[in-house]
Design a protein around this motif. Structure first.
Motif, PDB file in Angstrom:
ATOM      1  N   ALA A 239      20.866   0.371  97.923  1.00 28.37           N
ATOM      2  CA  ALA A 239      21.200   1.792  97.809  1.00 28.37           C
ATOM      3  C   ALA A 239      20.566   2.587  98.940  1.00 28.37           C
ATOM      4  CB  ALA A 239      20.738   2.328  96.456  1.00 28.37           C
ATOM      5  N   LEU A 240      19.316   2.279  99.254  1.00 26.78           N
ATOM      6  CA  LEU A 240      18.653   2.988 100.348  1.00 26.78           C
ATOM      7  C   LEU A 240      19.324   2.693 101.688  1.00 26.78           C
ATOM      8  CD1 LEU A 240      14.914   2.571  99.301  1.00 26.78           C
ATOM      9  CD2 LEU A 240      16.351   4.607  99.099  1.00 26.78           C
ATOM     10  N   GLU A 241      19.720   1.442 101.900  1.00 22.35           N
ATOM     11  CA  GLU A 241      20.430   1.103 103.129  1.00 22.35           C
ATOM     12  C   GLU A 241      21.810   1.754 103.162  1.00 22.35           C
ATOM     13  OE1 GLU A 241      22.069  -2.862 105.400  1.00 22.35           O
ATOM     14  OE2 GLU A 241      20.421  -3.073 103.986  1.00 22.35           O
TER      15      GLU A 241
ATOM     16  N   PHE B 177      22.574   4.654 102.174  1.00 19.97           N
ATOM     17  CA  PHE B 177      22.489   6.048 102.615  1.00 19.97           C
ATOM     18  C   PHE B 177      22.667   6.149 104.140  1.00 19.97           C
ATOM     19  CE2 PHE B 177      20.081   6.726  98.597  1.00 19.97           C
ATOM     20  CZ  PHE B 177      20.900   7.714  98.071  1.00 19.97           C
ATOM     21  N   PHE B 178      22.200   5.144 104.864  1.00 20.41           N
ATOM     22  CA  PHE B 178      22.280   5.166 106.320  1.00 20.41           C
ATOM     23  C   PHE B 178      23.577   4.554 106.848  1.00 20.41           C
ATOM     24  CE2 PHE B 178      17.744   5.125 105.269  1.00 20.41           C
ATOM     25  CZ  PHE B 178      17.369   6.304 105.885  1.00 20.41           C
TER      26      PHE B 178
ATOM     27  N   PRO C   1      26.909   3.830 105.047  1.00 21.11           N
ATOM     28  CA  PRO C   1      27.782   3.805 103.863  1.00 21.11           C
ATOM     29  C   PRO C   1      29.034   2.954 104.089  1.00 21.11           C
ATOM     30  CG  PRO C   1      27.955   5.911 104.990  1.00 21.11           C
ATOM     31  CD  PRO C   1      26.895   5.142 105.700  1.00 21.11           C
TER      32      PRO C   1
ATOM     33  N   VAL D  74      31.330   6.945  98.814  1.00 25.47           N
ATOM     34  CA  VAL D  74      30.117   6.718  99.609  1.00 25.47           C
ATOM     35  C   VAL D  74      29.911   7.736 100.715  1.00 25.47           C
ATOM     36  CG1 VAL D  74      29.956   4.254  99.147  1.00 25.47           C
ATOM     37  CG2 VAL D  74      31.299   5.038 101.092  1.00 25.47           C
ATOM     38  N   LYS D  75      30.982   8.409 101.139  1.00 27.15           N
ATOM     39  CA  LYS D  75      30.821   9.436 102.170  1.00 27.15           C
ATOM     40  C   LYS D  75      31.895  10.496 101.984  1.00 27.15           C
ATOM     41  CE  LYS D  75      33.154   6.473 105.462  1.00 27.15           C
ATOM     42  NZ  LYS D  75      33.125   5.759 106.677  1.00 27.15           N
TER      43      LYS D  75
ATOM     44  N   PRO E 260      27.006  10.773  98.942  1.00 23.76           N
ATOM     45  CA  PRO E 260      26.658   9.388  98.582  1.00 23.76           C
ATOM     46  C   PRO E 260      26.544   9.172  97.069  1.00 23.76           C
ATOM     47  CG  PRO E 260      24.710  10.526  99.329  1.00 23.76           C
ATOM     48  CD  PRO E 260      25.854  11.488  99.498  1.00 23.76           C
TER      49      PRO E 260
ATOM     50  N   GLN F 220      25.781   5.404  96.137  1.00 20.05           N
ATOM     51  CA  GLN F 220      24.425   5.022  96.512  1.00 20.05           C
ATOM     52  C   GLN F 220      23.414   5.569  95.503  1.00 20.05           C
ATOM     53  OE1 GLN F 220      26.849   6.090  98.499  1.00 20.05           O
ATOM     54  NE2 GLN F 220      26.457   5.670 100.643  1.00 20.05           N
ATOM     55  N   ILE F 221      23.626   6.802  95.054  1.00 21.19           N
ATOM     56  CA  ILE F 221      22.718   7.398  94.069  1.00 21.19           C
ATOM     57  C   ILE F 221      22.812   6.647  92.746  1.00 21.19           C
ATOM     58  CG2 ILE F 221      22.267   9.483  92.723  1.00 21.19           C
ATOM     59  CD1 ILE F 221      23.167  11.081  95.227  1.00 21.19           C
TER      60      ILE F 221
END
Length: 144
Positions: free
Chosen positions: A25-27, A29-30, A32, A47-48, A51, A54-55
């Motif tokens: 999930a953290l990856e 964010f950068f 997507p 995802v974009k 996000p 990701q959340i």
């Protein structure tokens, strides 16, 4: 040799999967990316630019870690001891992890952990109120 305690084994698998899911999930964010984008572009909105997926994966991963470790306020609760709740929630967390490109390993581990939890459930195993302990046997009543 001792007997395999399947719910402890599944707990370790799910702890690893939860850690992978938080990292994914953290990856995400950068970078997507939906895993299934080669089939359709309709899921890209998840995802974009916002996000959402990701959340959701971050929250699910943190929930799995808090549930399986467990945190102090979760330990001993009926939610913590319930194999049925795990069997109901793990498919949802695996689905969320499988949707993002970075979460495929977490999804595979969660499906394996789900299978081991089902094995434990089908054999009648129980999760003790105190984490990482074994169920106590009955007393020595009736023995000579």
């Amino acid at each position: 040799m001792g007997k395999l305690i399947k719910n402890h084994w599944a707990r370790l698998i799910i702890l690893a999967a939860g850690t992978y899911q938080v990292a994914a999930a953290l990856e995400g964010f950068f970078w997507p990316k939906i895993f299934w984008d080669f089939l359709t572009k309709t899921l890209d909105a998840a995802v974009k630019p916002v996000p959402i997926l990701q959340i959701i994966n971050l929250l699910f991963g943190l929930l799995l870690i808090a549930w399986e470790w467990p945190l102090g306020f979760i330990a001993g609760s009926s939610f913590h001891r319930s194999l049925e709740a795990r069997l109901a929630i793990l498919p949802l967390t695996a689905l969320a992890a499988a949707l993002i490109y970075q979460g495929t390993n977490a999804a595979i581990y969660q499906v394996i952990g789900l299978g081991v939890y089902f094995w434990a459930y089908s054999e009648g195993e129980m999760i003790c109120a105190k984490p990482w302990t074994l169920p106590q046997r009955g007393g020595n009543k009736g023995r000579v």
